[in-house]
Each structure stands twice: as structure tokens, then as C-alpha cells.
Write a protein that holds these residues in place. Structure first.
Motif, PDB file in Angstrom:
ATOM      1  N   GLN A 347       0.955  -1.134  -0.052  1.00  0.00           N
ATOM      2  CA  GLN A 347       0.031   0.067  -0.091  1.00  0.00           C
ATOM      3  C   GLN A 347       0.946   1.224  -0.097  1.00  0.00           C
ATOM      4  N   GLU A 348       0.359   2.365  -0.593  1.00  0.00           N
ATOM      5  CA  GLU A 348       1.060   3.538  -0.722  1.00  0.00           C
ATOM      6  C   GLU A 348       1.229   4.386   0.762  1.00  0.00           C
ATOM      7  N   VAL A 349       2.392   4.905   0.924  1.00  0.00           N
ATOM      8  CA  VAL A 349       2.609   5.741   2.104  1.00  0.00           C
ATOM      9  C   VAL A 349       2.785   7.161   1.383  1.00  0.00           C
ATOM     10  N   LEU A 359       6.397   7.039   9.098  1.00  0.00           N
ATOM     11  CA  LEU A 359       7.006   6.303   8.000  1.00  0.00           C
ATOM     12  C   LEU A 359       7.305   6.961   6.829  1.00  0.00           C
ATOM     13  N   PRO A 360       8.561   6.650   6.235  1.00  0.00           N
ATOM     14  CA  PRO A 360       8.823   7.487   5.012  1.00  0.00           C
ATOM     15  C   PRO A 360       7.777   7.389   3.618  1.00  0.00           C
ATOM     16  N   VAL A 361       7.850   8.108   2.852  1.00  0.00           N
ATOM     17  CA  VAL A 361       6.992   8.157   2.000  1.00  0.00           C
ATOM     18  C   VAL A 361       7.608   6.797   0.929  1.00  0.00           C
ATOM     19  N   GLY A 362       6.668   6.266   0.398  1.00  0.00           N
ATOM     20  CA  GLY A 362       7.018   5.027  -0.297  1.00  0.00           C
ATOM     21  C   GLY A 362       6.042   3.910  -0.422  1.00  0.00           C
ATOM     22  N   VAL A 363       6.331   2.649  -0.403  1.00  0.00           N
ATOM     23  CA  VAL A 363       5.392   1.635  -0.799  1.00  0.00           C
ATOM     24  C   VAL A 363       5.534   0.682   0.309  1.00  0.00           C
ATOM     25  N   TYR A 364       4.520   0.635   1.378  1.00  0.00           N
ATOM     26  CA  TYR A 364       4.513  -0.272   2.638  1.00  0.00           C
ATOM     27  C   TYR A 364       4.168  -1.372   2.056  1.00  0.00           C
ATOM     28  N   ILE A 365       5.006  -2.618   2.728  1.00  0.00           N
ATOM     29  CA  ILE A 365       4.904  -4.163   2.284  1.00  0.00           C
ATOM     30  C   ILE A 365       4.119  -4.790   3.356  1.00  0.00           C
ATOM     31  N   GLY A 382       6.304  -5.229   6.592  1.00  0.00           N
ATOM     32  CA  GLY A 382       6.679  -3.950   7.517  1.00  0.00           C
ATOM     33  C   GLY A 382       7.897  -2.882   6.808  1.00  0.00           C
ATOM     34  N   ASP A 383       8.450  -3.355   6.147  1.00  0.00           N
ATOM     35  CA  ASP A 383       9.320  -2.827   5.308  1.00  0.00           C
ATOM     36  C   ASP A 383       8.648  -1.583   4.458  1.00  0.00           C
ATOM     37  N   VAL A 384       9.295  -0.658   4.252  1.00  0.00           N
ATOM     38  CA  VAL A 384       8.639   0.550   3.195  1.00  0.00           C
ATOM     39  C   VAL A 384       9.914   0.649   2.054  1.00  0.00           C
ATOM     40  N   LEU A 385       9.430   0.314   0.723  1.00  0.00           N
ATOM     41  CA  LEU A 385      10.191   0.196  -0.387  1.00  0.00           C
ATOM     42  C   LEU A 385      10.134   1.520  -0.665  1.00  0.00           C
ATOM     43  N   VAL A 386      11.423   2.343  -0.828  1.00  0.00           N
ATOM     44  CA  VAL A 386      11.622   3.740  -1.323  1.00  0.00           C
ATOM     45  C   VAL A 386      12.451   4.016  -2.558  1.00  0.00           C
ATOM     46  N   GLU A 394       7.385   6.163  -4.743  1.00  0.00           N
ATOM     47  CA  GLU A 394       6.467   6.998  -3.817  1.00  0.00           C
ATOM     48  C   GLU A 394       5.109   6.665  -4.235  1.00  0.00           C
ATOM     49  N   SER A 395       4.900   5.682  -5.056  1.00  0.00           N
ATOM     50  CA  SER A 395       3.715   5.419  -5.381  1.00  0.00           C
ATOM     51  C   SER A 395       3.790   3.936  -6.061  1.00  0.00           C
ATOM     52  N   MET A 396       2.433   3.248  -6.102  1.00  0.00           N
ATOM     53  CA  MET A 396       2.484   1.841  -6.988  1.00  0.00           C
ATOM     54  C   MET A 396       2.433   2.256  -8.429  1.00  0.00           C
TER      55      MET A 396
END
Length: 433
Positions: A347-349, A359-365, A382-386, A394-396
């Protein structure tokens, strides 16, 4: 760091309205631009995937659109032209819109040159190849006062016979719950032929990214449509749409107009599609039907329309030159070969979510597929892909853009944020089957 958030929190903070039907199924997202200064009203825009809903919940679904600048300009100009004018007696009356196609339709849309057909001739040639498709999805309701109750929800769309032995092209959203990966093993597909025959259909393969699917019925000697070359289409060319608006009650409906524009970039969900625009009437139930040229060749697969009050004639079709290679692979393999797969649910952060949950802006796993490429690379829930392949994520849509530049087997670097620290990993894409 607080990673404890749920979908309700996520949706309520979004810039979009998430609407659900009375069964709790996702129904639509409506884009809500900010209210402009000067007291202008908020405008609601939505891109409707044209599947006819037989019962109360939207199996086909409705997705929002993110228009290109060119399309924004066209919609705004149409809206501006539709503003009512004050009449001489102090009342108001709507301004009548007049387009070049009005004069064309008032005379004869199609010329009768070599190889060119009239609308009636096109209907006779292509109509027998256009079928109705009904998807029946079983439901089970639980109640604290009664035993569980079962019911079935249906949606209807259209399809195009493209081989004599029963292979049919349609939109993925028309048959998506018959795809085994969506977990609806008991979903039934029924095909209705123009000659009044019915047949059970089997899901062969689908590509949600391009909204295409292939199903098959066990009949032979069927009238296969002639597929055309969409690269030869020009703006202003006549076009005929054939399908089943509102379901089988209006099966085989024929509408005509022109090719309004080419290469329209529209975003549906996380996917961006390049589509043909037409003013031939396209309505719910037309999904998967044919957009036909003046030679009676299918040059597009009708998929969507712009749904805005006061705006008509903005329908869209997947070009046949885009669809044909995908359809051929779906028919042969059941999937599109070589497409890269990471193996995550995410999901997008957004910036707002980032502030709320630190959380950092990115994609939450949210999930990692067992045995997939992400798990092999060391990505964790729980990782955030940045960052992926040196591109900021920053988005899917950013994630999909990187994937489209690669194939299965390619290895790229990935940066994830974990417990407030950035971790660099190496990921090798697996094949999306």
C-alpha cells in the motif's frame, strides 16, 4: 515508529472517496479536486469500466481516472460550453452543443468506396461474433440470528469470438473473479451467442495490467471476427461499437460515431492504459465488445467511458495492436510471458500517511509471497520500499513504471526503510504467471 494502521485509517486519509456497496465490496473511487477559489463548485470525475451489474454489488468495479493534460483540456472545454446562458426573458436555457459529427451523422457516416461497408453491413458481418458474458459469483452471508445463507451475484459484459473453435476476447474486469488466483473457484461463466445458444465457459488467462482476458467455450464452427490493424486508424474515421449495453436485454446493440482521438493516456487504479477515444455510445455491458472500422474489422476492445454529469461521447477502447499479442499469449500459455514479478502485497505511504505514522513516503510492504523474489532478496513485511533500480518509489505507479522497463530474470537494487534505517538489497524478478 508506529506501523499499526488499518485500511480504514488508510482510506479515510486519502484524497479520494472510497465507496463500498451493501455487501462490503469495493465499488468506486471518485476523484475530488480541491475547491477552486472564487466559489466554483467541486467537480466529480470518474472513469467507469463498462460492465453491467445485474445485482446490487459492483463485480465489474469502477475506477478513477487521472487524465492527461490534453484530456483535461477537452473535458474542461466541454464543461465550459455546457454552461447555461441567461435568456432575454431573464430565465436560463442550456446552450446546444454542435460538433462536426452532427453533420456527418445527419447524412451518411460511411462512404461506399472499395472495401467500405455501411453500418447495416458491418452489423451483419461482425454482430454474429459478439457474445454476452455473465459472471456469477457465489456469496455466503453469516448472521448471529440465522444460519449462513448463500446467494449469487451476477455481472454481465461482452466478448468477441476470435477463433472458430471457441476462444473469446474480453476485458479482465468482466471475468476477473473466474481467475483462480482471485480465489473464487465456484465462479461460473456463461456465454450467450447471438443465435440464442448458451455455453459454459472456461477461464483461460488474464492480464489485469492491460485489462484483457481470454475465455473458451466448447463449440466449433463459430463465426470468428476479423481483427484489424489499429495503427491504420485516423482521427475522424467512422467507428461502430457493438455489444450488450445493460446486459442481455439489449444484446447486439449497434452504435456509431467517429474516432475522436488516439493514444489517450488514462490511469485506472495503478495501471496506465493507452486507449482509442470514440464518441460511439458505450454503456455498462459494452465492456469486452468490439469497436469496428469501416471495413468491418475489429480495431479496438471497448472498455471504459468518462462518467461526468452533462458530458457524453467520451468512450474508450483498447487498440487491437496492443491487445492481439497479449491475447495470443493468454491463449497459448494462460499468462503473458516474461512479465516481472516481485512477490509482495503493498500500500502507498502518502505524505499525509507519512506524517501520521512516522513512515517514509514510499510503498509499505503488507505481505511477502512465500518463495517469491522479494522473500529471496530479504524484503520483510513492514518494510517501506523507497527506491528500486535507482528510481525513487513514492507510489504503486512508480513501482509499476520500473517493472515495465524490465523482464523476468533481471536483477536490480532495492532500498527499503526498516526500523528507521535504510537497507540496500538486490532483487531478481521472477516471472509473473
Amino acid at each position: 515508529m508506529n506501523n499499526n494502521f488499518n485500511n480504514d485509517d488508510w482510506n479515510s486519509q486519502s484524497q479520494y472517496n472510497f465507496n463500498y456497496d451493501n455487501q462490503g465490496y469495493y465499488k468506486e473511487i471518485v476523484v475530488q479536486p480541491r475547491k477552486k477559489r472564487g466559489g466554483r463548485f467541486i467537480t466529480y470525475l470518474s472513469l467507469v469500466l463498462v460492465t453491467s451489474l445485474v445485482t446490487s454489488f459492483a463485480v465489474g468495479g469502477v475506477m478513477y481516472s487521472n487524465f492527461s493534460r490534453q484530456l483535461d483540456s477537452q473535458v474542461n472545454s466541454l464543461k465550459q460550453a455546457a454552461v447555461t446562458q441567461t435568456s432575454s426573458d431573464g430565465g436560463s436555457s442550456p446552450t446546444k452543443l454542435s460538433t462536426a459529427t452532427d453533420n456527418v451523422k445527419a447524412t451518411n457516416l460511411f462512404s461506399t468506396g472499395t472495401g467500405e461497408l455501411t453500418v447495416a453491413q458491418i452489423a451483419k458481418k461482425v454482430g454474429p461474433s459478439i457474445v454476452g458474458i455473465k459472471m456469477s459469483v457465489p456469496n455466503t452471508r453469516q448472521s448471529p440470528f440465522y444460519s449462513s445463507r448463500s446467494s449469487t451475484s451476477d455481472s454481465e459484459g461482452s466478448g468477441i469470438i476470435f477463433t472458430e473453435d471457441g476462444y473469446i476476447i474480453t476485458n479482465y474486469h468482466v471475468v476477473q473473479y473466474a481467475d483462480p488466483k482471485n480465489g473464487a473457484a465456484n465462479t461460473a461463466l456463461t456465454v450467450y451467442l447471438p443465435d440464442k445458444r448458451e455455453a459454459k465457459a472456461k477461464f483461460i488467462g488474464g492480464d489485469s495490467e492491460n485489462d484483457l482476458a481470454v475465455i473458451k467455450i466448447d463449440l466449433t464452427n463459430l463465426p470468428a471476427a476479423e481483427l484489424g490493424d489499429s495503427s491504420e486508424v485516423e482521427v475522424g474515421d467512422p467507428a461502430v461499437a457493438i455489444g450488450n449495453p445493460l446486459g442481455m436485454e439489449f444484446a447486439g446493440s449497434v452504435t456509431y460515431g467517429v474516432i475522436s482521438a488516439l493514444n489517450r493516456q488514462l490511469k485506472t487504479g495503478d495501471n496506465s492504459l493507452t486507449l482509442i477515444q470514440t464518441d460511439a455510445a458505450i454503456n455498462p455491458g459494452n465492456s469486452g465488445g468490439a469497436l469496428v472500422n469501416k471495413k468491418g474489422q475489429v480495431i479496438g476492445i471497448n472498455s471504459a467511458k468518462i462518467s461526468v454529469e452533462g458530458i457524453e461521447g467520451l468512450g474508450f477502447a483498447i487498440p487491437m495492436n496492443t491487445a492481439k499479442p497479449i491475447v495470443d499469449q493468454l491463449k497459448t500459455y494462460g499468462y503473458v510471458k516474461g512479465k516481472p514479478l516481485i512477490g509482495i502485497s503493498a500500500q502507498e505511504v502518502t505524505a499525509e500517511i507519512s506524517r501520521m505514522y512516522d513512515l517514509p513516503v514510499g510503498v509499505y510492504i503488507s505481505e511477502v509471497t512465500q518463495g517469491g523474489a522479494a522473500e529471496a532478496a530479504g524484503i520483510q513485511k513492514g518494510d517501506v520500499l523507497v527506491k528500486l533500480d535507482v528510481s525513487k518509489i513514492e507510489s504503486m505507479a512508480d513501482l509499476d513504471a520500473v517493472k515495465k522497463n524490465h523482464k523476468a530474470g533481471d536483477t536490480v537494487s532495492a532500498v527499503v526503510s526498516r526500523d528507521g534505517k535504510e537497507v540496500t538489497l538486490s532483487i531478481t524478478f521472477s516471472e509473473d504467471k
